[in-house]
Design an enzyme around this catalytic site. Sequence first.
Site, PDB file in Angstrom:
ATOM      1  N   HIS A  97      57.240  47.732  17.996  1.00 19.96           N
ATOM      2  CA  HIS A  97      57.954  48.662  18.876  1.00 19.96           C
ATOM      3  C   HIS A  97      58.874  47.877  19.811  1.00 19.96           C
ATOM      4  CE1 HIS A  97      55.050  51.512  17.437  1.00 19.96           C
ATOM      5  NE2 HIS A  97      54.057  50.909  18.039  1.00 19.96           N
ATOM      6  N   GLU A 114      51.495  49.743  24.383  1.00 16.51           N
ATOM      7  CA  GLU A 114      50.354  50.623  24.154  1.00 16.51           C
ATOM      8  C   GLU A 114      49.027  49.888  24.326  1.00 16.51           C
ATOM      9  OE1 GLU A 114      51.412  51.967  20.280  1.00 16.51           O
ATOM     10  OE2 GLU A 114      50.784  50.137  19.280  1.00 16.51           O
ATOM     11  N   HIS A 172      52.123  44.497  14.664  1.00 14.68           N
ATOM     12  CA  HIS A 172      50.744  44.965  14.635  1.00 14.68           C
ATOM     13  C   HIS A 172      50.539  45.976  13.507  1.00 14.68           C
ATOM     14  CE1 HIS A 172      52.870  47.932  17.161  1.00 14.68           C
ATOM     15  NE2 HIS A 172      52.027  48.805  16.625  1.00 14.68           N
ATOM     16  N   ARG A 192      59.156  49.895  11.069  1.00 14.51           N
ATOM     17  CA  ARG A 192      58.263  49.416  10.014  1.00 14.51           C
ATOM     18  C   ARG A 192      58.826  48.142   9.388  1.00 14.51           C
ATOM     19  NH1 ARG A 192      58.860  54.734   8.010  1.00 14.51           N
ATOM     20  NH2 ARG A 192      57.384  56.161   8.994  1.00 14.51           N
TER      21      ARG A 192
END
Length: 321
Positions: A97, A114, A172, A192
């Site tokens: 991200h 996150e 991740h 992605r």
Amino acid sequence: MEILKLLPAGKDYLWGGTRLRDEYGKRIDLTPLAETWECSVHSDGPSVVGNGEFKGKNLAEVLEQHPEYIGTKVADGKLPVLVKFIDAKQDLSVQVHPDDEYARKYEHQNGKTEMWYVIDADEGAELIYGFRHKVTPEILREAVVTGTLDKHLQKAEVHKGDVFYVPAGTVHGIGAGILIAEIQESSNVTYRVYDYDRVDKNGKKRELHFDKAVQVMNMGVAPDVKQKPRMVKYYAGCSRELLCRCKYFEAERIQVTKGFSFSVREESFQILMCLDGYGQVETMDAELKPLRFSKGETVFIPAGIGRCMVIGEAGLIKIRC
């Protein structure tokens, strides 16, 4: 002003399972049910108020009408977090991200830092967190083409109760057999890198975003992600454990055995995610009825509501900014 019980939006991503419906009571007609966006004002999946004066309204609409519910700490008057349950029956894609600066410039929304709290995990389940060694875009491109990306990725074995903080820019991937609660910035930007050559229900491979990913990715050696001891504080009726504190949110694990008292001041809203058990949350205002909740439900408590009490037997994650 009243406490809001939230009804989530659901996502049927191809890697999901059925646990959120089977074990957490999610009445969402999607198969698989990969994610439920429990507390969300994002246009890609807003949650809905399920009780009281605002029943049936999107949370985003309510908070636009009442920005004071978010609190004085948030300068722009927009809810800064998005809270989810995620059921990974299969591996998620290898992804990354962007940070706020890049995402706001090119995607017109926030970046995405996150935190994951592992609710449950199969024996031997793993997740991907950063790289084993320093890499370059050229190394990564060749690895994606040849299907050898795995040799560059750091993996961590996962157990129930583990916590992972995932700053923007960290490559991740949540592995198969992991059920998590995710607290993140309010964003839906994912690049992605690799998706195991899978196809969707229409027989098409999902889009990759390699060129964007390498612009935002930290390509250095990942930090050690072994679980470190966390301090649990015990009180009469509950225990409290700080999971994560960063510039975007604070998350705390609360185990209520009898009662838990806390204050919701003008500075910030608070969110309660019920991971197990049941209970009710009440305020000092005699005119407000106690709000009952159970496993899998999430409630939003407006800033400034004052002293609150949770009574019951429940495992909670409490979130604030």
